[in-house]
Design a protein around this motif. Structure first.
Motif, PDB file in Angstrom:
ATOM      1  N   PHE A  59      17.964   5.689  -1.494  1.00 39.31           N
ATOM      2  CA  PHE A  59      17.689   4.263  -1.275  1.00 39.31           C
ATOM      3  C   PHE A  59      18.934   3.433  -1.581  1.00 39.31           C
ATOM      4  O   PHE A  59      19.291   2.529  -0.824  1.00 39.31           O
ATOM      5  CB  PHE A  59      16.518   3.828  -2.148  1.00 39.31           C
ATOM      6  N   GLU A 110      15.801   0.216   4.730  1.00 35.52           N
ATOM      7  CA  GLU A 110      16.647  -0.351   3.674  1.00 35.52           C
ATOM      8  C   GLU A 110      18.001  -0.802   4.204  1.00 35.52           C
ATOM      9  O   GLU A 110      18.541  -1.816   3.765  1.00 35.52           O
ATOM     10  CB  GLU A 110      16.831   0.677   2.546  1.00 35.52           C
ATOM     11  N   SER A 147      13.851   9.590  -5.138  1.00 40.37           N
ATOM     12  CA  SER A 147      14.110   8.784  -3.942  1.00 40.37           C
ATOM     13  C   SER A 147      15.160   7.709  -4.166  1.00 40.37           C
ATOM     14  O   SER A 147      15.639   7.108  -3.203  1.00 40.37           O
ATOM     15  CB  SER A 147      12.805   8.115  -3.473  1.00 40.37           C
ATOM     16  N   ARG A 194       9.515   7.952  -1.618  1.00 38.91           N
ATOM     17  CA  ARG A 194       9.984   7.086  -0.526  1.00 38.91           C
ATOM     18  C   ARG A 194      11.244   7.697   0.090  1.00 38.91           C
ATOM     19  O   ARG A 194      12.263   7.022   0.237  1.00 38.91           O
ATOM     20  CB  ARG A 194      10.280   5.674  -1.046  1.00 38.91           C
ATOM     21  N   THR A 219      15.788  -1.284  -7.391  1.00 36.07           N
ATOM     22  CA  THR A 219      15.364   0.077  -7.065  1.00 36.07           C
ATOM     23  C   THR A 219      15.325   0.940  -8.324  1.00 36.07           C
ATOM     24  O   THR A 219      14.359   1.680  -8.556  1.00 36.07           O
ATOM     25  CB  THR A 219      16.318   0.696  -6.026  1.00 36.07           C
ATOM     26  N   LEU A 228      12.261   5.118   6.224  1.00 33.04           N
ATOM     27  CA  LEU A 228      12.307   4.165   5.111  1.00 33.04           C
ATOM     28  C   LEU A 228      13.757   3.822   4.759  1.00 33.04           C
ATOM     29  O   LEU A 228      14.067   2.676   4.429  1.00 33.04           O
ATOM     30  CB  LEU A 228      11.593   4.734   3.890  1.00 33.04           C
ATOM     31  N   SER A 262      10.153  -0.991   7.227  1.00 32.42           N
ATOM     32  CA  SER A 262       9.278   0.111   6.833  1.00 32.42           C
ATOM     33  C   SER A 262       9.306   0.369   5.331  1.00 32.42           C
ATOM     34  O   SER A 262       8.352   0.909   4.767  1.00 32.42           O
ATOM     35  CB  SER A 262       9.709   1.390   7.571  1.00 32.42           C
ATOM     36  N   SER A 263      10.388  -0.039   4.672  1.00 31.31           N
ATOM     37  CA  SER A 263      10.564   0.233   3.239  1.00 31.31           C
ATOM     38  C   SER A 263      10.010  -0.879   2.357  1.00 31.31           C
ATOM     39  O   SER A 263      10.065  -0.776   1.124  1.00 31.31           O
ATOM     40  CB  SER A 263      12.048   0.405   2.937  1.00 31.31           C
TER      41      SER A 263
END
Length: 256
Positions: free
Chosen positions: A229, A160, A225, A151, A209, A156, A199-200
């Motif tokens: 994030f 977030e 990723s 991701r 996460t 993305l 989108s995330s």
């Protein structure tokens, strides 16, 4: 009340614990209880996210239905957890929220202090990892298997930032307007919507996460990723606090 009528305080049985004055803020739960609530709540939240993702992929190959099932379970589960544990710890379940509250407290608002921050965040991270392991165990998956779900795309990360900024704006906006009683419904509804409009799919939570990196299932995120994030989520928290300061600015009475 006449002079011959007993006062309310006189009616309390001898040896009974002192009662708070009417309208007074109830005493806070001990820090250990609040940390446990954060750990259990975050673990349950991740177990809901990961477990419903596994269940959805086993029931259908339609990705849209998988996401619908995943988001629906998260909405109901998160609302219940906030309603249940909010009176104990505030139901942060999210280091970004805890950090934002700590920053607000430093500037004279209500919130956690540095000691509470140092306890809440590790409890949330440990809870998130435990929740992912628990979900994998319930569905017969390997207890720990690093996710291969990359991701790392820039769009993305933007998702977030947006998701976390909106979450912080919502929570602290409710606090500024004295409407935190609506948090279970409002926060859960926002996360459910953000599953679909970002989108995330709206992680919006550094602890979650990290926990989701421990499962190679529908809800997982590759460990590589994770740092980006989390960085995007922290940026979103800053943006959210800035929006709160602008949108919910304290008003002053007009002078004659």
């Amino acid at each position: 009340m006449t002079a011959t009528e007993p006062a309310a305080s006189d009616a309390i049985a001898p040896g009974a614990p002192p009662q708070p004055a009417p309208g007074a803020t109830p005493p806070r739960a001990p820090l250990a209880a609040r940390a446990t609530a954060e750990l259990v709540g975050t673990a349950a939240l991740v177990a809901i996210v990961v477990g419903s993702g596994i269940q959805a992929t086993r029931l259908t190959d339609d990705v849209a239905l998988q996401l619908l099932a995943n988001s629906t379970a998260t909405v109901f589960g998160l609302g219940v957890l906030i309603a249940l544990l909010g009176p104990v710890s505030g139901a942060h379940f999210n280091p970004a929220v805890t950090l934002a509250e700590w920053w607000t407290a430093r500037r004279g608002g209500a919130g956690v202090d540095a000691r509470e921050l140092a306890v809440y965040v590790p409890a949330q991270v440990v809870g998130a990892i435990a929740g992912a392991v628990l979900a994998d165990a319930m569905f017969g998956e390997p207890l720990v298997k690093w996710s291969t779900h990359d991701r790392s795309a820039g769009n993305l990360l933007l998702g977030e930032v947006v998701a976390t900024a909106g979450l912080i704006l919502l929570i602290f906006g409710l606090a500024r307007t004295d409407r935190l009683r609506f948090a279970p419904v409002a926060v859960a509804s926002y996360i459910g919507a953000a599953y679909w409009f970002t989108s995330s799919t709206s992680f919006a939570n550094p602890a979650v996460t990290i926990g989701r990196a421990f499962t190679d299932t529908f809800a997982g995120i590759a460990p590589a990723s994770v740092p980006a994030f989390i960085g995007a989520q922290l940026i979103g928290a800053v943006v959210g606090l800035a929006l709160v300061a602008v949108v919910f600015v304290r008003g002053t009475a007009d002078a004659d």
